[in-house]
Scaffold this motif. Structure first.
Motif, PDB file in Angstrom:
ATOM      1  N   MET A   1       7.158   5.056  -3.177  1.00  0.00           N
ATOM      2  CA  MET A   1       6.394   3.910  -2.738  1.00  0.00           C
ATOM      3  C   MET A   1       7.194   2.658  -3.077  1.00  0.00           C
ATOM      4  N   THR A   2       7.213   1.728  -2.161  1.00  0.00           N
ATOM      5  CA  THR A   2       7.906   0.462  -2.388  1.00  0.00           C
ATOM      6  C   THR A   2       6.929  -0.568  -2.943  1.00  0.00           C
ATOM      7  N   ARG A   3       7.472  -1.695  -3.386  1.00  0.00           N
ATOM      8  CA  ARG A   3       6.606  -2.764  -3.906  1.00  0.00           C
ATOM      9  C   ARG A   3       5.698  -3.318  -2.825  1.00  0.00           C
ATOM     10  N   ALA A   4       6.233  -3.471  -1.629  1.00  0.00           N
ATOM     11  CA  ALA A   4       5.412  -3.988  -0.531  1.00  0.00           C
ATOM     12  C   ALA A   4       4.278  -3.030  -0.204  1.00  0.00           C
ATOM     13  N   GLU A   5       4.551  -1.739  -0.271  1.00  0.00           N
ATOM     14  CA  GLU A   5       3.515  -0.736  -0.004  1.00  0.00           C
ATOM     15  C   GLU A   5       2.435  -0.772  -1.080  1.00  0.00           C
ATOM     16  N   LEU A   6       2.828  -0.922  -2.337  1.00  0.00           N
ATOM     17  CA  LEU A   6       1.853  -1.021  -3.426  1.00  0.00           C
ATOM     18  C   LEU A   6       0.968  -2.244  -3.246  1.00  0.00           C
ATOM     19  N   ILE A   7       1.564  -3.374  -2.908  1.00  0.00           N
ATOM     20  CA  ILE A   7       0.789  -4.601  -2.709  1.00  0.00           C
ATOM     21  C   ILE A   7      -0.161  -4.443  -1.531  1.00  0.00           C
ATOM     22  N   ARG A   8       0.299  -3.803  -0.450  1.00  0.00           N
ATOM     23  CA  ARG A   8      -0.562  -3.586   0.707  1.00  0.00           C
ATOM     24  C   ARG A   8      -1.741  -2.687   0.341  1.00  0.00           C
ATOM     25  N   ARG A   9      -1.485  -1.639  -0.429  1.00  0.00           N
ATOM     26  CA  ARG A   9      -2.568  -0.731  -0.835  1.00  0.00           C
ATOM     27  C   ARG A   9      -3.548  -1.410  -1.778  1.00  0.00           C
ATOM     28  N   LEU A  10      -3.046  -2.252  -2.691  1.00  0.00           N
ATOM     29  CA  LEU A  10      -3.937  -2.980  -3.596  1.00  0.00           C
ATOM     30  C   LEU A  10      -4.837  -3.939  -2.821  1.00  0.00           C
ATOM     31  N   ARG A  11      -4.287  -4.609  -1.832  1.00  0.00           N
ATOM     32  CA  ARG A  11      -5.095  -5.528  -1.026  1.00  0.00           C
ATOM     33  C   ARG A  11      -6.126  -4.768  -0.184  1.00  0.00           C
ATOM     34  N   THR A  12      -5.731  -3.608   0.334  1.00  0.00           N
ATOM     35  CA  THR A  12      -6.678  -2.777   1.078  1.00  0.00           C
ATOM     36  C   THR A  12      -7.817  -2.333   0.185  1.00  0.00           C
ATOM     37  N   TYR A  13      -7.505  -1.959  -1.045  1.00  0.00           N
ATOM     38  CA  TYR A  13      -8.543  -1.555  -1.997  1.00  0.00           C
ATOM     39  C   TYR A  13      -9.494  -2.709  -2.290  1.00  0.00           C
ATOM     40  N   GLU A  14      -8.946  -3.903  -2.496  1.00  0.00           N
ATOM     41  CA  GLU A  14      -9.794  -5.065  -2.788  1.00  0.00           C
ATOM     42  C   GLU A  14     -10.715  -5.395  -1.614  1.00  0.00           C
ATOM     43  N   ARG A  15     -10.189  -5.322  -0.382  1.00  0.00           N
ATOM     44  CA  ARG A  15     -11.021  -5.603   0.791  1.00  0.00           C
ATOM     45  C   ARG A  15     -12.084  -4.535   1.003  1.00  0.00           C
ATOM     46  N   SER A  16     -11.760  -3.296   0.721  1.00  0.00           N
ATOM     47  CA  SER A  16     -12.697  -2.210   1.000  1.00  0.00           C
ATOM     48  C   SER A  16     -13.811  -2.121  -0.034  1.00  0.00           C
ATOM     49  N   GLN A  17     -13.711  -2.831  -1.124  1.00  0.00           N
ATOM     50  CA  GLN A  17     -14.807  -2.859  -2.090  1.00  0.00           C
ATOM     51  C   GLN A  17     -16.062  -3.460  -1.456  1.00  0.00           C
ATOM     52  N   HIS A  18     -15.896  -4.371  -0.524  1.00  0.00           N
ATOM     53  CA  HIS A  18     -17.042  -4.970   0.150  1.00  0.00           C
ATOM     54  C   HIS A  18     -17.767  -3.941   1.010  1.00  0.00           C
ATOM     55  N   PHE A  19     -17.019  -3.027   1.608  1.00  0.00           N
ATOM     56  CA  PHE A  19     -17.650  -1.979   2.404  1.00  0.00           C
ATOM     57  C   PHE A  19     -18.439  -1.015   1.528  1.00  0.00           C
ATOM     58  N   ALA A  20     -17.920  -0.701   0.351  1.00  0.00           N
ATOM     59  CA  ALA A  20     -18.656   0.161  -0.582  1.00  0.00           C
ATOM     60  C   ALA A  20     -19.943  -0.511  -1.019  1.00  0.00           C
ATOM     61  N   LEU A  21     -19.896  -1.807  -1.254  1.00  0.00           N
ATOM     62  CA  LEU A  21     -21.110  -2.537  -1.619  1.00  0.00           C
ATOM     63  C   LEU A  21     -22.100  -2.555  -0.460  1.00  0.00           C
ATOM     64  N   ALA A  22     -21.610  -2.708   0.768  1.00  0.00           N
ATOM     65  CA  ALA A  22     -22.498  -2.697   1.933  1.00  0.00           C
ATOM     66  C   ALA A  22     -23.167  -1.337   2.089  1.00  0.00           C
ATOM     67  N   ILE A  23     -22.429  -0.262   1.865  1.00  0.00           N
ATOM     68  CA  ILE A  23     -23.017   1.078   1.926  1.00  0.00           C
ATOM     69  C   ILE A  23     -24.080   1.230   0.856  1.00  0.00           C
ATOM     70  N   GLY A  24     -23.896   0.588  -0.266  1.00  0.00           N
ATOM     71  CA  GLY A  24     -24.895   0.638  -1.326  1.00  0.00           C
ATOM     72  C   GLY A  24     -26.108  -0.219  -1.043  1.00  0.00           C
ATOM     73  N   VAL A  25     -25.928  -1.318  -0.323  1.00  0.00           N
ATOM     74  CA  VAL A  25     -27.033  -2.251  -0.086  1.00  0.00           C
ATOM     75  C   VAL A  25     -27.883  -1.861   1.130  1.00  0.00           C
ATOM     76  N   LEU A  26     -27.312  -1.176   2.079  1.00  0.00           N
ATOM     77  CA  LEU A  26     -28.062  -0.814   3.284  1.00  0.00           C
ATOM     78  C   LEU A  26     -29.347  -0.036   3.000  1.00  0.00           C
ATOM     79  N   PRO A  27     -29.371   0.924   2.076  1.00  0.00           N
ATOM     80  CA  PRO A  27     -30.659   1.579   1.775  1.00  0.00           C
ATOM     81  C   PRO A  27     -31.702   0.628   1.213  1.00  0.00           C
TER      82      PRO A  27
END
Length: 118
Positions: A1-27
């Protein structure tokens, strides 16, 4: 894994936390709407404890399980774990990922020396 790939994956993880919260809030929203419809509203007037369980305990437990599940399994799914100790790397800030070349827990190398930088 390169540094750019790690940074891209970290940013994807940070953005996707909102989707996990939405899945939790919908019920929460679904139960609230269901309780105020003509099908469940007559049942709720006689069973106050059931109303508390349906409106508070069950949806909040679902939300906490969804968020904790994402924090636990999200790093593995996105490949954000150390190859040496299998610890999640999500605690690395995206700005500090350029400075770190080793795992903060075990010290193993995070980046492949032979990997091409895009």
């Amino acid at each position: 894994m390169t540094r750019a790939e790690l940074i891209r994956r970290l940013r994807t993880y940070e953005r996707s936390q909102h989707f996990a919260l939405a899945i939790g809030v919908l019920p929460l929203l679904a139960v609230y709407l269901a309780v105020h419809t003509r099908w469940l509203k007559p049942l709720m007037q006689d069973h106050k404890h059931l109303m508390v369980a349906l409106l508070i305990v069950v949806p909040l437990a679902w939300m906490l399980m969804a968020v904790r599940g994402w924090k636990r399994f999200g790093p593995r799914w996105l490949g954000l774990t150390c190859v040496g100790c299998n610890a999640p790397l999500v605690d690395l800030p995206t700005s500090g990922a350029d400075d770190r070349a080793s795992c903060p827990r075990c010290g193993s190398a995070l980046f492949d020396a032979n990997a091409r930088t895009p």
